[in-house]
Design a protein around this motif. Structure first.
Motif, PDB file in Angstrom:
ATOM      1  N   ILE A  45      18.659 104.502  94.704  1.00  0.00           N
ATOM      2  CA  ILE A  45      19.454 105.495  95.427  1.00  0.00           C
ATOM      3  C   ILE A  45      20.085 106.423  94.400  1.00  0.00           C
ATOM      4  N   THR A  46      20.067 107.730  94.669  1.00  0.00           N
ATOM      5  CA  THR A  46      20.739 108.684  93.791  1.00  0.00           C
ATOM      6  C   THR A  46      22.094 109.053  94.376  1.00  0.00           C
ATOM      7  N   ASN A  47      23.020 109.416  93.496  1.00  0.00           N
ATOM      8  CA  ASN A  47      24.352 109.890  93.906  1.00  0.00           C
ATOM      9  C   ASN A  47      25.055 108.887  94.818  1.00  0.00           C
ATOM     10  N   PHE A  48      24.917 107.612  94.485  1.00  0.00           N
ATOM     11  CA  PHE A  48      25.536 106.572  95.308  1.00  0.00           C
ATOM     12  C   PHE A  48      27.055 106.622  95.191  1.00  0.00           C
ATOM     13  N   ARG A  55      24.708 107.321 104.888  1.00  0.00           N
ATOM     14  CA  ARG A  55      23.495 108.098 105.140  1.00  0.00           C
ATOM     15  C   ARG A  55      22.436 107.877 104.056  1.00  0.00           C
ATOM     16  N   GLU A  56      22.870 107.569 102.813  1.00  0.00           N
ATOM     17  CA  GLU A  56      21.890 107.373 101.741  1.00  0.00           C
ATOM     18  C   GLU A  56      21.083 106.090 101.916  1.00  0.00           C
ATOM     19  N   TRP A  57      21.505 105.243 102.851  1.00  0.00           N
ATOM     20  CA  TRP A  57      20.828 103.974 103.080  1.00  0.00           C
ATOM     21  C   TRP A  57      19.765 104.051 104.182  1.00  0.00           C
ATOM     22  N   ASN A  90      20.175 101.948  90.779  1.00  0.00           N
ATOM     23  CA  ASN A  90      19.815 103.203  90.133  1.00  0.00           C
ATOM     24  C   ASN A  90      19.691 102.971  88.634  1.00  0.00           C
ATOM     25  N   ASP A 246      15.487 108.279  98.653  1.00  0.00           N
ATOM     26  CA  ASP A 246      15.810 109.577  99.226  1.00  0.00           C
ATOM     27  C   ASP A 246      14.729 110.620  98.964  1.00  0.00           C
TER      28      ASP A 246
END
Length: 262
Positions: A45-48, A55-57, A90, A246
């Motif tokens: 994941i980026t920008n966690f 939403r990143e999940w 990451n 993502d």
């Protein structure tokens, strides 16, 4: 003749060294870690951010909590308890492992302070066999209370960034654990995983599950695989994969959470 014997001795020594190396490789390849039935893949994941906005999940594989561990006679009814979990990482943040746990529970029990009988309060437990030793003595445990405050076992403010978001009977845990940082007073094996760095292809033993507690006791301990919580064979193999969640899938064939080993 002396030249022949010198050559023979050198050849014998070389053969012995080669045999030892082959034996070591064979032992490693046939270690008990191969006995685990399931393998799980954590993508990047980026920008966690640990902020409760999940939403990143969206594309992360989901593991249902539908198997009994140390407590409970049967799976609870959905209106009593449901749960699931996800894992990510990451490469630019290699000492931390990211988790999302979603729980629906009609009753929250919170009657003990941190590091005191935490398993009799509603809480989620993360357990690791960092070296894949497949022995109880090698395991490390984090426990995070459903109250969003209590860190127990290995959990500490130094190694755990987390948030619990509550909406009615729904709870979201968003968590980042750093095994390399100072640990709490009851970690299990305090020495394991302190040099942890996630990388593509790395596999560690892993389990997570929820303590579902009511009426002063623990009604269920329920996770993604059946068996005793401190039995390392009741873990899965958690493998870190370089693919990003993502972006569109690369098209390669990849194992997913709870995929049975072939």
């Amino acid at each position: 003749m002396n030249r022949f014997f010198r050559y023979f001795r050198k050849t014998t020594v070389s053969f012995t060294i080669l045999s030892v190396l082959i034996l070591i490789t064979w032992i490693a390849d046939t270690s008990p870690a191969a006995d685990r039935d399931k393998e799980y893949v954590a993508k990047q994941i980026t920008n966690f951010k640990v902020d409760g906005n999940i939403r990143e999940w969206d594309r992360a594989e989901v593991v249902p909590f539908d198997q009994l561990k140390d407590a409970g006679n049967q799976i609870p009814d959905p209106d009593d308890f449901t749960g699931s979990g996800r894992v990510a990482w990451n490469a630019n943040d290699p000492t931390r492992i990211y988790f999302l746990v979603e729980i629906t529970d009609d009753t929250l029990q919170d009657i003990h302070p941190a590091n005191s009988m935490w398993w009799v309060d509603d809480s989620v437990e993360f357990m690791f066999d960092f070296d894949n030793n497949v022995t109880r003595d090698a395991l490390v445990q984090w426990t995070l209370g459903a109250n969003g405050k209590d860190l127990s076992a290995a959990g500490s403010s130094s190694n755990t960034e987390w948030i619990v978001v509550k909406n009615g009977n729904d709870y979201i845990y968003e968590v980042a654990l750093d095994p390399t940082k100072q640990r709490g007073p009851n970690p299990g094996n305090d020495n394991k995983g302190k040099d942890f760095r996630a990388k593509d292809g790395l596999t560690v033993g892993f389990s997570f599950h929820m303590n579902d507690c009511e009426n002063g006791g623990r009604e269920h301990q329920i996770g993604w695989i059946a068996g005793q919580a401190w039995d390392p064979l009741s873990f899965g193999d958690l493998t870190f994969d370089k693919e990003f969640l993502d972006v569109e899938p690369s098209g390669k064939i990849a194992l997913t959470w709870a995929a049975i080993k072939r």
